[in-house]
Design a protein around this motif. Sequence first.
Motif, short mmCIF file in Angstrom:
data_model
loop_
_atom_site.label_atom_id
_atom_site.label_comp_id
_atom_site.label_asym_id
_atom_site.label_seq_id
_atom_site.Cartn_x
_atom_site.Cartn_y
_atom_site.Cartn_z
N LEU A 96 0.83 -1.18 0.00
CA LEU A 96 0.00 0.00 0.00
C LEU A 96 0.88 1.25 0.00
O LEU A 96 2.03 1.22 0.45
CB LEU A 96 -0.91 0.00 1.23
N PRO A 97 0.34 2.38 -0.50
CA PRO A 97 1.15 3.59 -0.63
C PRO A 97 1.80 4.04 0.66
O PRO A 97 2.93 4.51 0.66
CB PRO A 97 0.14 4.62 -1.14
N GLU A 98 1.09 3.91 1.81
CA GLU A 98 1.68 4.38 3.06
C GLU A 98 2.89 3.56 3.47
O GLU A 98 3.69 3.99 4.29
CB GLU A 98 0.63 4.39 4.18
N GLU A 99 3.03 2.37 2.90
CA GLU A 99 4.20 1.55 3.17
C GLU A 99 5.34 1.84 2.20
O GLU A 99 6.46 1.36 2.39
CB GLU A 99 3.82 0.06 3.06
N MET A 100 5.03 2.60 1.16
CA MET A 100 5.99 2.79 0.08
C MET A 100 6.71 4.12 0.22
O MET A 100 6.71 4.95 -0.69
CB MET A 100 5.29 2.65 -1.26
N GLY A 101 7.35 4.31 1.37
CA GLY A 101 8.11 5.51 1.62
C GLY A 101 9.55 5.36 1.17
O GLY A 101 9.90 4.48 0.38
N GLU A 102 10.41 6.22 1.71
CA GLU A 102 11.80 6.23 1.26
C GLU A 102 12.48 4.88 1.47
O GLU A 102 13.17 4.38 0.57
CB GLU A 102 12.59 7.32 1.99
N GLU A 103 12.29 4.27 2.62
CA GLU A 103 13.01 3.03 2.89
C GLU A 103 12.52 1.91 1.98
O GLU A 103 13.32 1.08 1.51
CB GLU A 103 12.86 2.61 4.36
N ARG A 135 4.77 15.72 0.56
CA ARG A 135 5.07 16.75 1.58
C ARG A 135 6.02 17.81 1.00
O ARG A 135 6.87 18.33 1.71
CB ARG A 135 5.71 16.10 2.82
N TRP A 136 5.83 18.14 -0.24
CA TRP A 136 6.81 18.97 -0.96
C TRP A 136 6.10 19.82 -1.98
O TRP A 136 5.03 19.46 -2.48
CB TRP A 136 7.80 18.01 -1.64
N ALA A 137 6.66 20.96 -2.29
CA ALA A 137 6.15 21.80 -3.38
C ALA A 137 7.31 22.14 -4.30
O ALA A 137 8.45 22.32 -3.85
CB ALA A 137 5.51 23.07 -2.84
N PRO A 138 7.07 22.22 -5.61
CA PRO A 138 8.15 22.51 -6.56
C PRO A 138 8.81 23.84 -6.28
O PRO A 138 8.15 24.81 -5.90
CB PRO A 138 7.43 22.52 -7.91
N PRO A 139 10.13 23.91 -6.48
CA PRO A 139 10.84 25.17 -6.30
C PRO A 139 10.59 26.10 -7.48
O PRO A 139 10.24 25.68 -8.57
CB PRO A 139 12.31 24.72 -6.26
N GLY A 140 10.79 27.39 -7.28
CA GLY A 140 10.71 28.35 -8.37
C GLY A 140 12.07 28.55 -8.99
O GLY A 140 13.07 28.04 -8.47
N PRO A 141 12.16 29.30 -10.07
CA PRO A 141 11.07 29.89 -10.84
C PRO A 141 10.31 28.83 -11.64
O PRO A 141 10.71 27.66 -11.64
CB PRO A 141 11.81 30.87 -11.76
N PRO A 142 9.22 29.21 -12.33
CA PRO A 142 8.41 28.23 -13.06
C PRO A 142 9.20 27.50 -14.14
O PRO A 142 10.24 27.98 -14.61
CB PRO A 142 7.29 29.08 -13.66
N TYR A 151 -3.06 8.32 -3.44
CA TYR A 151 -4.48 8.41 -3.11
C TYR A 151 -5.05 9.75 -3.62
O TYR A 151 -4.30 10.71 -3.85
CB TYR A 151 -4.68 8.29 -1.61
N PRO A 152 -6.36 9.85 -3.80
CA PRO A 152 -6.94 11.03 -4.45
C PRO A 152 -6.55 12.37 -3.84
O PRO A 152 -6.24 13.31 -4.58
CB PRO A 152 -8.45 10.77 -4.36
N ASN A 153 -6.60 12.50 -2.51
CA ASN A 153 -6.31 13.81 -1.92
C ASN A 153 -4.88 14.27 -2.14
O ASN A 153 -4.65 15.38 -2.64
CB ASN A 153 -6.68 13.83 -0.44
N PRO A 154 -3.86 13.47 -1.78
CA PRO A 154 -2.50 13.91 -2.07
C PRO A 154 -2.21 14.02 -3.56
O PRO A 154 -1.42 14.88 -3.98
CB PRO A 154 -1.60 12.86 -1.40
N ARG A 155 -2.87 13.20 -4.35
CA ARG A 155 -2.68 13.29 -5.80
C ARG A 155 -3.19 14.62 -6.34
O ARG A 155 -2.50 15.30 -7.12
CB ARG A 155 -3.42 12.14 -6.49
N ALA A 156 -4.38 15.03 -5.91
CA ALA A 156 -4.94 16.30 -6.37
C ALA A 156 -4.06 17.47 -5.94
O ALA A 156 -3.84 18.41 -6.72
CB ALA A 156 -6.36 16.48 -5.85
#
Length: 216
Positions: free
Chosen positions: A8-15, A106-113, A125-130
Motif C-alpha cells: 500500500l502507498p503508506e508503506e511505500m516511503g523512502e526506505e 510533503r513537498w512543493a516545486p521550487p521556483g522559478p516556473p 491516493y486522491p487527496n495527495p494526488r490532487a
Amino acid sequence: MTDGHDSLPEEMGEEFWNERYRSSERIWNGRPNRHLVAEAADLAPGRALDVGSGEGADALWLATRGWQVTAVDISSVALDRAAAHAAEAGEGVADRITWLRADVTRWAPPGPPFDLVTAQFMHLYPNPRARLFADLAAAVAPGGELLVVAHHPEDLKTGVPRPSVPELFYDGDAVTAVLTEGEWDVLVDDVRTAEQTLEETTYTVHDLVVRARRRT
C-alpha cells in the motif's frame, strides 16, 4: 511509481524504495518513458521538472536534448544511481541536471516556473494526488507544458499485475480538474495501449497521457 508490487502507498516511503532499488542493479530498463519521448521530442529546450525521476532515464534524455532539469525522487539510492548514469553520459549532461530528494506528498516545486513539468506513473491516493497535480500545474510557466502519464484504471479489469488499490488509478479528469479554466489548453487526453511483458506474461496495458499548455 508503481511496479506491480502489492504494498500500500503508506508503506511505500523512502526506505521501501531504497530497498527496492538495492534489490537489483537496475530496476527500470534505462530507456526514457515512451510517452515523454513522443510528447516532448519537438519542444524547444528550457527548464524541466521531472517528478518521480527514479534511476534518471527521463532526466538524462531531457538533458541530452539541452534541457536544464530538476529531477525529484523519494529514493536516495535511485538518485545516487541516476547521478552516476549522468556522469557517464558525457557532453556536460550531468551539469544540466539537479537531483533532489523529496517526498512529493510533503513537498512543493521550487521556483522559478518550469517550461515542462513531467510526472510519469505517479500513483497516490486522491487527496495527495490532487494536491500534487495542483502544485505541478502551478509550477508551469506561461507557454510551458504539463505532462502526466499513468497506468489507467482499465488495467485493473484486464488482469495486468498492478497494486490492488483502485483509488490509486485515475483518468484524465483527475489531471484536468486542477487546471484553471481559461488558463490552459488541453492538447492530449488519451488512453494509449501497448503490449508489455510483466512477470513473463504479455498483457495489453493502458496508459493515460495528459498534456496541457499554459496560455501566455
